[in-house]
Design a protein around this motif. Structure first.
Motif, PDB file in Angstrom:
ATOM      1  N   LYS A 170       6.645  18.334   5.399  1.00  0.00           N
ATOM      2  CA  LYS A 170       6.459  18.522   6.839  1.00  0.00           C
ATOM      3  C   LYS A 170       7.477  19.545   7.311  1.00  0.00           C
ATOM      4  O   LYS A 170       8.655  19.451   6.959  1.00  0.00           O
ATOM      5  CB  LYS A 170       6.641  17.206   7.587  1.00  0.00           C
ATOM      6  N   ASP A 171       7.020  20.511   8.104  1.00  0.00           N
ATOM      7  CA  ASP A 171       7.869  21.635   8.519  1.00  0.00           C
ATOM      8  C   ASP A 171       8.311  22.422   7.287  1.00  0.00           C
ATOM      9  O   ASP A 171       9.498  22.469   6.926  1.00  0.00           O
ATOM     10  CB  ASP A 171       9.089  21.157   9.308  1.00  0.00           C
ATOM     11  N   VAL A 172       7.339  23.048   6.649  1.00  0.00           N
ATOM     12  CA  VAL A 172       7.553  23.817   5.417  1.00  0.00           C
ATOM     13  C   VAL A 172       7.417  25.302   5.725  1.00  0.00           C
ATOM     14  O   VAL A 172       6.477  25.721   6.404  1.00  0.00           O
ATOM     15  CB  VAL A 172       6.524  23.416   4.341  1.00  0.00           C
ATOM     16  N   LEU A 173       8.358  26.095   5.229  1.00  0.00           N
ATOM     17  CA  LEU A 173       8.313  27.545   5.401  1.00  0.00           C
ATOM     18  C   LEU A 173       8.387  28.210   4.025  1.00  0.00           C
ATOM     19  O   LEU A 173       9.354  28.014   3.286  1.00  0.00           O
ATOM     20  CB  LEU A 173       9.482  28.019   6.267  1.00  0.00           C
TER      21      LEU A 173
ATOM     22  N   LYS B 122       0.829  -1.199   0.000  1.00  0.00           N
ATOM     23  CA  LYS B 122       0.000   0.000   0.000  1.00  0.00           C
ATOM     24  C   LYS B 122       0.868   1.255   0.000  1.00  0.00           C
ATOM     25  O   LYS B 122       1.970   1.251   0.563  1.00  0.00           O
ATOM     26  CB  LYS B 122      -0.919  -0.007   1.221  1.00  0.00           C
ATOM     27  N   PRO B 123       0.400   2.340  -0.607  1.00  0.00           N
ATOM     28  CA  PRO B 123       1.221   3.547  -0.697  1.00  0.00           C
ATOM     29  C   PRO B 123       1.455   4.192   0.668  1.00  0.00           C
ATOM     30  O   PRO B 123       0.541   4.280   1.493  1.00  0.00           O
ATOM     31  CB  PRO B 123       0.412   4.464  -1.624  1.00  0.00           C
ATOM     32  N   VAL B 124       2.696   4.628   0.896  1.00  0.00           N
ATOM     33  CA  VAL B 124       3.089   5.303   2.126  1.00  0.00           C
ATOM     34  C   VAL B 124       3.767   6.612   1.762  1.00  0.00           C
ATOM     35  O   VAL B 124       4.677   6.638   0.924  1.00  0.00           O
ATOM     36  CB  VAL B 124       4.049   4.428   2.964  1.00  0.00           C
ATOM     37  N   ARG B 125       3.356   7.723   2.397  1.00  0.00           N
ATOM     38  CA  ARG B 125       3.966   9.033   2.151  1.00  0.00           C
ATOM     39  C   ARG B 125       5.104   9.240   3.142  1.00  0.00           C
ATOM     40  O   ARG B 125       4.921   9.198   4.344  1.00  0.00           O
ATOM     41  CB  ARG B 125       2.919  10.144   2.282  1.00  0.00           C
ATOM     42  N   ARG B 126       6.307   9.509   2.629  1.00  0.00           N
ATOM     43  CA  ARG B 126       7.489   9.653   3.487  1.00  0.00           C
ATOM     44  C   ARG B 126       7.661  11.081   4.025  1.00  0.00           C
ATOM     45  O   ARG B 126       8.305  11.279   5.046  1.00  0.00           O
ATOM     46  CB  ARG B 126       8.737   9.242   2.700  1.00  0.00           C
ATOM     47  N   TYR B 127       7.187  12.057   3.321  1.00  0.00           N
ATOM     48  CA  TYR B 127       7.238  13.482   3.678  1.00  0.00           C
ATOM     49  C   TYR B 127       8.641  14.093   3.527  1.00  0.00           C
ATOM     50  O   TYR B 127       9.608  13.654   4.164  1.00  0.00           O
ATOM     51  CB  TYR B 127       6.732  13.745   5.108  1.00  0.00           C
ATOM     52  N   HIS B 128       8.705  15.111   2.675  1.00  0.00           N
ATOM     53  CA  HIS B 128       9.865  16.001   2.661  1.00  0.00           C
ATOM     54  C   HIS B 128       9.870  16.776   3.977  1.00  0.00           C
ATOM     55  O   HIS B 128       8.819  17.181   4.471  1.00  0.00           O
ATOM     56  CB  HIS B 128       9.775  16.993   1.506  1.00  0.00           C
ATOM     57  N   ARG B 129      11.039  17.053   4.522  1.00  0.00           N
ATOM     58  CA  ARG B 129      11.106  17.726   5.812  1.00  0.00           C
ATOM     59  C   ARG B 129      12.035  18.938   5.756  1.00  0.00           C
ATOM     60  O   ARG B 129      13.058  18.915   5.097  1.00  0.00           O
ATOM     61  CB  ARG B 129      11.584  16.753   6.904  1.00  0.00           C
TER      62      ARG B 129
ATOM     63  N   CYS C 106       0.433  18.440   3.191  1.00  0.00           N
ATOM     64  CA  CYS C 106       1.525  18.947   4.013  1.00  0.00           C
ATOM     65  C   CYS C 106       1.109  19.079   5.475  1.00  0.00           C
ATOM     66  O   CYS C 106      -0.064  19.284   5.788  1.00  0.00           O
ATOM     67  CB  CYS C 106       1.997  20.307   3.500  1.00  0.00           C
ATOM     68  N   ILE C 107       2.099  18.980   6.364  1.00  0.00           N
ATOM     69  CA  ILE C 107       1.905  19.117   7.797  1.00  0.00           C
ATOM     70  C   ILE C 107       2.813  20.231   8.307  1.00  0.00           C
ATOM     71  O   ILE C 107       3.991  20.289   7.950  1.00  0.00           O
ATOM     72  CB  ILE C 107       2.231  17.799   8.530  1.00  0.00           C
ATOM     73  N   ASP C 108       2.255  21.117   9.129  1.00  0.00           N
ATOM     74  CA  ASP C 108       3.040  22.182   9.767  1.00  0.00           C
ATOM     75  C   ASP C 108       3.704  23.091   8.724  1.00  0.00           C
ATOM     76  O   ASP C 108       4.932  23.170   8.613  1.00  0.00           O
ATOM     77  CB  ASP C 108       4.111  21.595  10.700  1.00  0.00           C
ATOM     78  N   THR C 109       2.853  23.770   7.971  1.00  0.00           N
ATOM     79  CA  THR C 109       3.319  24.713   6.947  1.00  0.00           C
ATOM     80  C   THR C 109       3.050  26.135   7.401  1.00  0.00           C
ATOM     81  O   THR C 109       1.965  26.449   7.893  1.00  0.00           O
ATOM     82  CB  THR C 109       2.591  24.474   5.616  1.00  0.00           C
ATOM     83  N   VAL C 110       4.030  27.014   7.225  1.00  0.00           N
ATOM     84  CA  VAL C 110       3.868  28.442   7.489  1.00  0.00           C
ATOM     85  C   VAL C 110       4.111  29.198   6.189  1.00  0.00           C
ATOM     86  O   VAL C 110       5.164  29.044   5.561  1.00  0.00           O
ATOM     87  CB  VAL C 110       4.844  28.928   8.577  1.00  0.00           C
TER      88      VAL C 110
ATOM     89  N   GLY D   3      -6.962  30.362  -9.890  1.00  0.00           N
ATOM     90  CA  GLY D   3      -6.610  31.744 -10.190  1.00  0.00           C
ATOM     91  C   GLY D   3      -6.349  32.583  -8.954  1.00  0.00           C
ATOM     92  O   GLY D   3      -6.073  33.780  -9.064  1.00  0.00           O
ATOM     93  N   GLN D   4      -6.397  31.986  -7.740  1.00  0.00           N
ATOM     94  CA  GLN D   4      -6.162  32.737  -6.514  1.00  0.00           C
ATOM     95  C   GLN D   4      -4.670  32.893  -6.240  1.00  0.00           C
ATOM     96  O   GLN D   4      -3.843  32.148  -6.745  1.00  0.00           O
ATOM     97  CB  GLN D   4      -6.860  32.061  -5.325  1.00  0.00           C
ATOM     98  N   GLY D   5      -4.331  33.847  -5.388  1.00  0.00           N
ATOM     99  CA  GLY D   5      -2.936  34.056  -5.026  1.00  0.00           C
ATOM    100  C   GLY D   5      -2.399  32.977  -4.106  1.00  0.00           C
ATOM    101  O   GLY D   5      -1.259  32.538  -4.238  1.00  0.00           O
ATOM    102  N   PHE D   6      -3.238  32.549  -3.136  1.00  0.00           N
ATOM    103  CA  PHE D   6      -2.827  31.543  -2.154  1.00  0.00           C
ATOM    104  C   PHE D   6      -3.868  30.432  -2.112  1.00  0.00           C
ATOM    105  O   PHE D   6      -5.060  30.666  -2.296  1.00  0.00           O
ATOM    106  CB  PHE D   6      -2.699  32.163  -0.762  1.00  0.00           C
ATOM    107  N   ASP D   7      -3.400  29.219  -1.818  1.00  0.00           N
ATOM    108  CA  ASP D   7      -4.315  28.089  -1.714  1.00  0.00           C
ATOM    109  C   ASP D   7      -3.741  27.119  -0.693  1.00  0.00           C
ATOM    110  O   ASP D   7      -2.511  26.988  -0.560  1.00  0.00           O
ATOM    111  CB  ASP D   7      -4.463  27.400  -3.079  1.00  0.00           C
ATOM    112  N   VAL D   8      -4.619  26.484   0.066  1.00  0.00           N
ATOM    113  CA  VAL D   8      -4.239  25.349   0.919  1.00  0.00           C
ATOM    114  C   VAL D   8      -5.040  24.174   0.387  1.00  0.00           C
ATOM    115  O   VAL D   8      -6.238  24.085   0.597  1.00  0.00           O
ATOM    116  CB  VAL D   8      -4.540  25.618   2.393  1.00  0.00           C
ATOM    117  N   ASP D   9      -4.365  23.282  -0.316  1.00  0.00           N
ATOM    118  CA  ASP D   9      -5.060  22.213  -1.006  1.00  0.00           C
ATOM    119  C   ASP D   9      -5.344  21.043  -0.067  1.00  0.00           C
ATOM    120  O   ASP D   9      -5.156  21.139   1.147  1.00  0.00           O
ATOM    121  CB  ASP D   9      -4.262  21.787  -2.241  1.00  0.00           C
ATOM    122  N   SER D  10      -5.743  19.919  -0.621  1.00  0.00           N
ATOM    123  CA  SER D  10      -6.295  18.818   0.157  1.00  0.00           C
ATOM    124  C   SER D  10      -5.277  18.212   1.123  1.00  0.00           C
ATOM    125  O   SER D  10      -4.078  18.207   0.869  1.00  0.00           O
ATOM    126  CB  SER D  10      -6.812  17.731  -0.783  1.00  0.00           C
ATOM    127  N   ASP D  11      -5.811  17.723   2.253  1.00  0.00           N
ATOM    128  CA  ASP D  11      -5.052  16.938   3.218  1.00  0.00           C
ATOM    129  C   ASP D  11      -3.878  17.706   3.803  1.00  0.00           C
ATOM    130  O   ASP D  11      -2.782  17.169   3.968  1.00  0.00           O
ATOM    131  CB  ASP D  11      -4.572  15.632   2.571  1.00  0.00           C
TER     132      ASP D  11
END
Length: 283
Positions: free
Chosen positions: A219-222, A189-196, A249-253, A270-278
């Motif tokens: 994860k921990d994205v600035l 099954k697919p597992v997400r490793r996360y860029h940190r 993403c998790i913990d994004t600023v 067409g928006q300037g900012f977006d927080v997409d799914s999950d």
């Protein structure tokens, strides 16, 4: 630790490249070097190098492999040829890329970062570069200025990746794009490793064909202090583009960014900012 010099005007690929007086001439010669921690590959300012730079080797966070410029004048330009998929290809980790001009007018990608081994690729820095005239033929998400891709082989992801103080102009489709680090687990099954610890800071972007900055699976994205004007200028049929956005993403600023004149494409968004799914814990 060695320092290698490249000079497109005065170099000689048989010269060894270990001094400014005996530099190498071509990217092909530079690609044959075996580089390691603390080594430097320096391109002479005012020169234009045609082809794709593929530095072979890795450094460490404390002793990185550095690719940069030397001399006086304008930044050295790397201009990909029609047959090149990208102008720069980074496969190792512990690599810092600085003070270069990047163009790929007939290709897909400016700088492609694709780890050449499984596990985390640590400490990648792209700083003070100018990426321009990168015109994609396919208009897929995974084309544009800087593409950080984890695919092939076993699980791969990035840790401590910084994109800082670069300029992007007339780049399509994406300015910066991180692919989702999803790989099959032991049960298939697919597992997400996360860029940190991903940092995109202080970049100036104008006339981006689609999305400005896209981070998927981080994860921990600035994302801070960037300026993005005229995103989605291509107005490609069926496209959905936004300025700056994370997904899975998790913990994004996202803070102190300026985004303006993003076009509403024929597909949507067409928006300037977006927080997409999950996404979780996004500020």
């Amino acid at each position: 630790m060695a320092v290698y010099y490249l000079d497109a005007a005065r170099g000689d690929d048989d010269g060894g490249g270990l001094s400014p007086e005996r530099p190498l001439r071509t990217l092909e010669a530079a690609n044959r070097l075996r580089l390691g921690p603390g080594d430097q590959l320096l391109l002479r300012r005012g020169c234009v190098f045609f082809g794709c730079l593929r530095p072979a080797g890795s450094g460490t966070a404390n002793n990185p492999l550095v690719v940069s410029a030397y001399g006086e004048g304008e930044a050295p330009q790397i201009v990909a040829r029609a047959a090149d998929g990208e102008a720069v290809y980074l496969g190792g980790d512990g690599v810092e890329l600085r003070q270069l001009g990047i163009q790929n007018p007939g290709g897909e990608v400016g700088i492609r970062v694709h780890p050449d081994r499984d596990g985390p690729a640590r400490h990648i820095v792209i700083q003070d570069c100018v990426l321009q005239q990168i015109a994609t033929r396919s208009y897929g998400h995974e084309t544009g200025g800087i593409l950080a891709v984890c695919r092939d082989g076993g699980p791969r992801w990035f840790e401590d990746f910084r994109i800082e103080n670069n300029r992007f102009h007339m780049v399509s489709r994406s300015g910066v794009f991180f692919t989702d680090p999803v790989f099959p687990g032991e049960d298939g099954k697919p597992v997400r490793r996360y860029h940190r610890r991903i940092v995109v800071r202080g970049n100036d972007m104008t006339c981006i064909g689609g999305d400005g900055v896209v981070i998927i699976g981080g994860k921990d994205v600035l994302i801070e202090k960037n300026r993005l004007l005229h995103a989605q200028f291509d107005d490609h049929p069926g496209s959905f583009c936004a300025g700056l956005w994370p997904m899975h993403c998790i913990d994004t600023v996202m803070q102190y960014n300026e985004v303006g004149y993003t076009r509403l494409g024929k597909g949507g968004d067409g928006q300037g900012f977006d927080v997409d799914s999950d996404c979780r814990n996004t500020v």
